[in-house]
Design a protein around this motif. Structure first.
Motif, short mmCIF file in Angstrom:
data_model
loop_
_atom_site.label_atom_id
_atom_site.label_comp_id
_atom_site.label_asym_id
_atom_site.label_seq_id
_atom_site.Cartn_x
_atom_site.Cartn_y
_atom_site.Cartn_z
N ALA A 225 0.83 -1.14 0.10
CA ALA A 225 0.10 0.04 0.01
C ALA A 225 0.76 1.28 0.04
O ALA A 225 0.73 2.32 -0.61
CB ALA A 225 -0.98 0.05 1.26
N ALA A 229 1.33 3.95 -2.88
CA ALA A 229 0.86 5.35 -2.95
C ALA A 229 2.01 6.26 -3.24
O ALA A 229 1.67 7.63 -3.46
CB ALA A 229 0.35 5.49 -1.53
N TRP A 267 -5.56 2.53 -5.55
CA TRP A 267 -5.22 3.09 -4.38
C TRP A 267 -5.88 4.35 -4.19
O TRP A 267 -6.37 4.69 -3.11
CB TRP A 267 -3.60 3.31 -4.11
CG TRP A 267 -3.21 4.19 -2.87
CD1 TRP A 267 -2.79 5.39 -2.93
CD2 TRP A 267 -3.38 3.68 -1.70
NE1 TRP A 267 -2.48 5.73 -1.53
CE2 TRP A 267 -3.04 4.98 -0.87
CE3 TRP A 267 -3.76 2.48 -1.06
CZ2 TRP A 267 -3.12 4.60 0.77
CZ3 TRP A 267 -3.59 2.37 0.30
CH2 TRP A 267 -3.30 3.41 1.27
N HIS A 271 -8.07 5.66 -0.89
CA HIS A 271 -7.24 6.63 -0.13
C HIS A 271 -8.08 7.97 0.24
O HIS A 271 -8.61 8.58 -0.35
CB HIS A 271 -5.74 6.88 -0.69
CG HIS A 271 -5.10 7.77 0.03
ND1 HIS A 271 -4.66 7.36 1.11
CD2 HIS A 271 -4.49 9.00 -0.12
CE1 HIS A 271 -3.72 8.49 1.58
NE2 HIS A 271 -3.64 9.30 0.83
N PHE A 285 -7.51 -1.87 0.46
CA PHE A 285 -6.83 -1.93 -0.96
C PHE A 285 -6.58 -3.48 -1.18
O PHE A 285 -6.96 -3.90 -2.08
CB PHE A 285 -5.40 -1.26 -0.59
CG PHE A 285 -4.46 -1.31 -1.76
CD1 PHE A 285 -4.64 -0.94 -2.96
CD2 PHE A 285 -3.08 -1.92 -1.72
CE1 PHE A 285 -3.88 -0.93 -4.04
CE2 PHE A 285 -2.36 -2.27 -2.53
CZ PHE A 285 -2.55 -1.74 -3.76
#
Lengths: 346, 741
Positions: A225, A229, A267, A271, A285
């Motif tokens: 993750a 990101a 993502w 997010h 995710f």
């Protein structure tokens, strides 16, 4: 079964806050224990972390300086604080380590310290490789083979490289006294026999302890993750996950590759908090990936074990092997690994 | 005999004077003098003991020996024709005495001179060497003189070899070694001789001290190694050099254990055994340890064993100083090397300048250093141990990682070593506590059970509520789901934990009371202890139900409360916690007389503790903050009434307990009231029957109710004589005997 409740205790005096002070006492050792208690009683990892920012190196340090650390596979170890280690003694250390390696290689034959061997040991600092000013300086140990023809190549082939670092290691630094140098993360590249010899020398010399640092599936999903990101100018590799299904006679591996931009898009859709990654987001995710896979193949990946994650930032294997690809996020990746190493030595 | 005594006395005097001389230079001299007195007493003992008959024969042999020695000393008379015969006769005499009793130091001195001076041929010399067996000790001076003969060059090569072999074999029996050590350079030079080299190596191995290791010697040895290749005897000496000065030389011995020295002792094997038995105790051998530490087990990171070998911290300390040159390593000699640390007085004298081991984990195998750890204030020492121990525990723990079960035995041994150290220190290690937090949730309750539970019992005293979620909650889960035997082991370990905490607290109060706000800390501490006791009470109550009031389990529970009931008096701590009803009533109505007896004992102790507490309260007048709540007294009185009712007055459960008469009718014990006293109590019924049968064997019918009045008193005496001491104490203290039913 009875519910457990403590009846009114016999002495009327109740636990005072003094007692707590007494136990959390000021000595490093008590601080250590206290931190272990905290670690154990709560969820081991904080539910939120920062997304690695673009190079967090000191401004005057050229990130390209560390380019030789990239694109290599490193085996991870956690390392307890080094006792009486000194940055000013590198020459002495390389002489001693050189002799130690030579002696180990030819078991039973004694060698003189300072003698000429067919290998060379170099200690050097990795200036600027730190998260905060308080972090101790990282350093590098290299084993070079001496070429037979000295005129041709001054520096021989690199046989083995290892480096010690501490990025944002505040929690550990607080609990040791000044005789110690905290470099909880050790990364090695080269033959394991060499790692063993050199590790043994460090253990004997600085009374420290190396332990292989494995990365469990939980932490691998966090890496997936966090690294997805990261903002990238251009992607160098596909995002890939590897799951392992334990079945006989051979384990079955499921590889799952996604275009990095698709992964980023996924993502971005889960997010919410800018600049941070939370546990819910990580779970969401991964769940999205699982459900997508299930829709196509009718396999519940959540029932298998995540063993490898590769992204354009870095790739990590559950065995404790890592390869960092992007120099921009070098410090960010190392910060998380330092956190895992510190957790292991608590 | 007289000669021998004379020799011995003079020798002893000499030795004592040597001892006192060297006392100024060598701290271990006390040891030597002690040995002397030992050997003297042994020899005296030997003189007084023999039966009269033998004394005469001994005197004769003694005389013959004296003549023989004089013969050897003076040398053979050249013209004598019967030279060979005489020589043979005297040799035989010496051999006989030597093999039987050994030779006095003076005798050995003479023979050494004879053998090395070249008066006789090498065949004779060989025989002389073979019989040079000390009765107790060998004087250092004789060895020095002998070495001086080597320089004269009168003896053959084979005699020299024999001398070195003899010296190595007898090394332990030489009374002092300081002077011999001064000849280190001479011995070292003898390495040149190929024939002597293995034996000289062995001698040097025994003789070497840290100050003997010099760069030029290292170089010389390395040259020898280059010339002769990898020789085991050189390896051993070189690794010893490395052991002392790792900054000069590096060598790594193969893992496989092998013999480094040809056995020099072979010739004297049986004789040496006899001498050792005679001497009983020997000065400890300093350096044989090192090679013995080589274990055959192959391990990752090629460490030889889990616990590191004891080794002075040479590298880090010395290279920590800036600009050290090689010569500095020898000149700075303010510290006391660990290798020489052999006794407690030595530790005391050098505690300020002790060279600490390079790997702190090594202290686990060394009780002297554990003493040091115990009193050291230096946090870094403890931190090093903490880190090493906690990492090693996690790395070695067999249920921590899958597929690690092959090292099970090793892990058990490791835990045993730790426990031994904790027991020695009477204190738990923080690392073990941290390890328990991490590993208990993963423990199956079977692996290394005994060791693991003992670790629990050594948890350092701390706040119970803080530790409970980390430890005791996991432990109770295992407790309830495991067998009765596991339950008993857990109770046992909690009893030991309680005891350790109490001891720690009772010590701590006396230490702390001077300068710390005692009350607040003590209040908290007592609270923590009482929570632990309540926790065990809860475990016990539930376990009794799960195990159908098992007597076996009840024994362990009551063992725990035997500790609890005596806290106030035994540990001088202001705490009395009673057992829960779930423990008291099953024990009171138990079918087992030993349980009942134990219960009575505990009741009696509770009474004494509570009475003492009350008395103190009255004396102090001022209301102490540790006054026990009246609830505790009420509760105890309630238990007391019930006990007396069940054992004496046959009026059980007057208050607080109501049983539906219908239920009693169903159970056909409507007359239950009379069923509970010393005679009818199910645990004592058997005693009552035996009592009646024994006292009135003619009676055709056993009439229980006949035990009353005088008979009741006799019955009581009978019970006490059967070993029910707890019952006796209870009745003596809690029942006023005016009312005999």
């Amino acid at each position: 079964m009875d519910s457990y409740d403590v009846p009114e205790s016999t002495p009327r005096q109740c636990a005072s806050s003094r007692l707590k002070d007494y136990f959390i006492g000021a000595t490093p050792l008590q601080k250590r224990l206290e931190s272990v208690r905290k670690q154990t009683s709560f969820i081991p990892t904080p539910p939120r972390r920062k997304i690695p920012q673009c190079s967090q190196l000191q401004e005057d340090v050229d990130p390209q300086k560390f380019a030789f650390l990239l694109h290599k596979q490193w085996t991870l170890y956690s390392l307890t604080p080094l006792y009486k280690f000194s940055y000013t003694n590198f020459k002495e250390y390389s002489k001693l380590l050189n002799a130690f390696i030579a002696a180990e290689k030819q078991k039973g034959l004694a060698v003189e310290v300072g003698d000429d061997f067919n290998i060379k040991v170099i200690f050097s600092t990795l200036l600027g490789m730190k998260g905060t000013q308080r972090d101790p300086e990282a350093f590098l140990v290299q084993i070079l083979s001496k070429s037979q023809l000295p005129s041709e190549h001054r520096e021989g082939k690199v046989l083995w490289t290892g480096w010690f670092c501490c990025i944002f290691g505040d929690s550990l630094l607080e609990t040791v006294s000044e005789d110690f140098t905290c470099l909880p993360l050790f990364l090695a590249n080269g033959a394991e026999t060499n790692t063993a010899i050199i590790g043994t020398w460090f253990q004997k010399t600085f009374d420290c302890y190396f332990r292989p640092l494995a990365i469990n599936a939980f932490n691998l999903s966090w890496m997936a993750a966090m690294w997805t990101a990261c903002k990238m100018d251009h992607y160098m590799a596909t995002t890939e996950f590897l799951w392992s299904v334990p079945c006989s006679p051979q384990t079955l591996d499921i590889s799952y590759a996604i275009h990095p931009e698709d992964a980023k898009a996924l993502w971005d859709s889960v997010h919410k908090t800018p600049g941070e990654v939370t546990q819910e987001e990580v779970d969401l995710f991964m769940d999205c990936l699982y459900s997508h896979f299930h829709r196509h193949f009718k396999i519940h990946l959540s029932a298998t074990r995540l063993v490898r994650v590769s992204t354009s930032v870095a790739s990590a294997h559950t065995d404790g092997k890592i390869k960092i690809l992007c120099h921009k996020y070098l410090i960010g990746v190392l910060a998380y690994l330092t956190e895992l190493a510190v957790f292991q030595i608590e | 005999m007289s000669l021998q005594r004379k020799v011995k006395n003079s020798q002893a005097r000499k030795r004592t004077s040597q001892g006192s001389n060297s006392y100024q230079t060598r701290l271990s001299a006390w040891k030597v003098t002690e040995d002397l007195s030992d050997s003297k007493s042994i020899s005296k003992h030997g003189q007084n003991n023999p039966v009269e008959d033998y004394e005469h024969a001994d005197d004769q042999a003694e005389g013959a020996l004296q003549i023989a020695l004089t013969y050897f000393e003076k040398g053979p008379i050249k013209t004598s024709q019967s030279k060979d015969k005489t020589l043979e006769k005297h040799l035989k005499t010496v051999e006989n005495v030597a093999w039987k009793n050994g030779l006095a130091p003076e005798g050995i001195d003479i023979l050494l001179n004879v053998a090395l001076s070249g008066k006789f041929g090498s065949a004779v010399n060989t025989r002389i060497f073979k019989c040079m067996i000390p009765a107790t000790l060998i004087s250092e001076d004789s060895v020095i003189t002998a070495v001086s003969w080597l320089c004269v060059g009168k003896c053959s090569g084979s005699t020299k070899v024999l001398f070195y072999r003899w010296l190595v074999a007898m090394f332990d029996f030489i009374d002092h070694k300081e002077q011999i050590n001064l000849l280190y350079g001479f011995f070292f030079a003898s390495l040149q001789d190929d024939a002597l080299c293995p034996y000289v190596c062995h001698l040097l191995y025994l003789l070497t001290k840290k100050e003997n290791v010099k760069p030029f010697r290292v170089r010389k040895l390395l040259d020898l190694q280059a010339k002769m290749g990898m020789q085991p005897h050189l390896q051993a000496l070189l690794s010893l050099y490395k052991f002392f000065v790792p900054t000069l030389i590096s060598v790594s011995l193969p893992m496989r254990k092998k013999i480094y020295f040809k056995n020099s002792e072979n010739l004297w094997k049986t004789a040496l055994l006899a001498v050792r038995q005679r001497n009983q105790r020997l000065p400890p051998e300093p350096l044989k340890l090192m090679l013995a530490n080589v274990h055959p087990i192959k391990r990752k990171w090629n460490s030889h064993s889990v616990i590191p070998v004891l080794n002075s911290g040479n590298y880090s300390k010395e290279s920590g100083k800036k600009g050290m040159s090689l010569s500095d390593y020898f000149s700075s000699n303010g510290s006391f090397p660990l290798e020489q640390l052999k006794s407690f007085p030595q530790l005391l004298q050098n505690i300020h300048c002790l060279e600490l081991p390079s790997q702190m984990g090594a202290v686990l195998n060394n009780s002297l250093l554990l003493h040091y750890i115990n009193c050291v204030r230096d946090e870094s020492v403890l931190l090093r141990l903490y880190h090493w121990l906690s990492q090693t525990l996690q790395e070695e723990c067999i249920w921590y990682k899958v597929n690690n079960y092959e090292h099970g035995k090793e892990f058990t041994n490791f835990l045993d070593t730790i426990l031994k150290a904790e027991c020695f220190l009477q204190e738990g290690f923080y690392s073990c506590e941290a390890f328990l937090y991490k590993s208990l949730p993963l423990w199956d309750g079977l692996c290394c059970r005994s060791q693991f539970l003992q670790l629990v019992s050594w948890i350092p005293f701390s706040s119970f509520s803080e530790v409970k979620p980390l430890l005791f909650d996991h432990l109770s889960r295992l407790f309830f789901t495991s067998t009765i035997y596991f339950k008993c082991s857990v109770l046992q370990c909690l009893k030991e934990l309680l005891q350790n905490w109490l001891l720690w607290l009772s010590m701590d109060i006396h230490v702390k009371s001077v300068n710390s706000p005692l009350e607040t800390t003590l209040g908290g501490s007592m609270n923590s202890v009482s929570k632990l006791i309540h926790y065990v009470g809860w475990l016990s109550t539930t376990a009794m139900r799960l195990e159908n009031n098992s007597t076996f389990l009840l024994h362990f529970i009551l063992d725990f409360y035997e500790k609890v009931c005596d806290i106030y008096i035994n540990y001088n701590l202001p705490l009395v916690v009673l057992f829960p009803p779930g423990v008291f009533y099953p024990a009171l109505l138990s079918l087992d007389s030993s349980i009942l007896n134990q219960l009575c004992y505990i009741m009696d102790r509770y009474r004494k503790n509570l009475t003492a507490a009350k008395k103190n309260e009255l004396v102090q007048k001022t209301k102490s903050e540790f006054s026990f709540s009246s609830k505790t007294y009420q509760e105890f009185n309630h238990y007391l009434t019930a006990t007396v009712g069940c054992l004496w007055t046959s009026k059980p459960f007057q208050k607080g307990l109501y049983i539906d008469p219908k239920v009693l009718e169903k159970a056909s014990v409507a007359e239950y009231k009379n069923s509970l006293n010393l005679v009818h109590h199910p645990a004592l019924l058997g005693y009552a029957v035996f009592f009646l049968l024994q006292e009135w064997p003619k009676e055709r019918k056993v009439n229980m109710s006949s035990i009353r009045g005088k008979k009741w008193n006799w019955y009581l005496d009978y019970l006490f004589s059967e070993g029910l001491q707890g019952l006796k104490l209870f009745i003596r203290s809690s029942i006023h005997r005016s009312s005999v039913p």
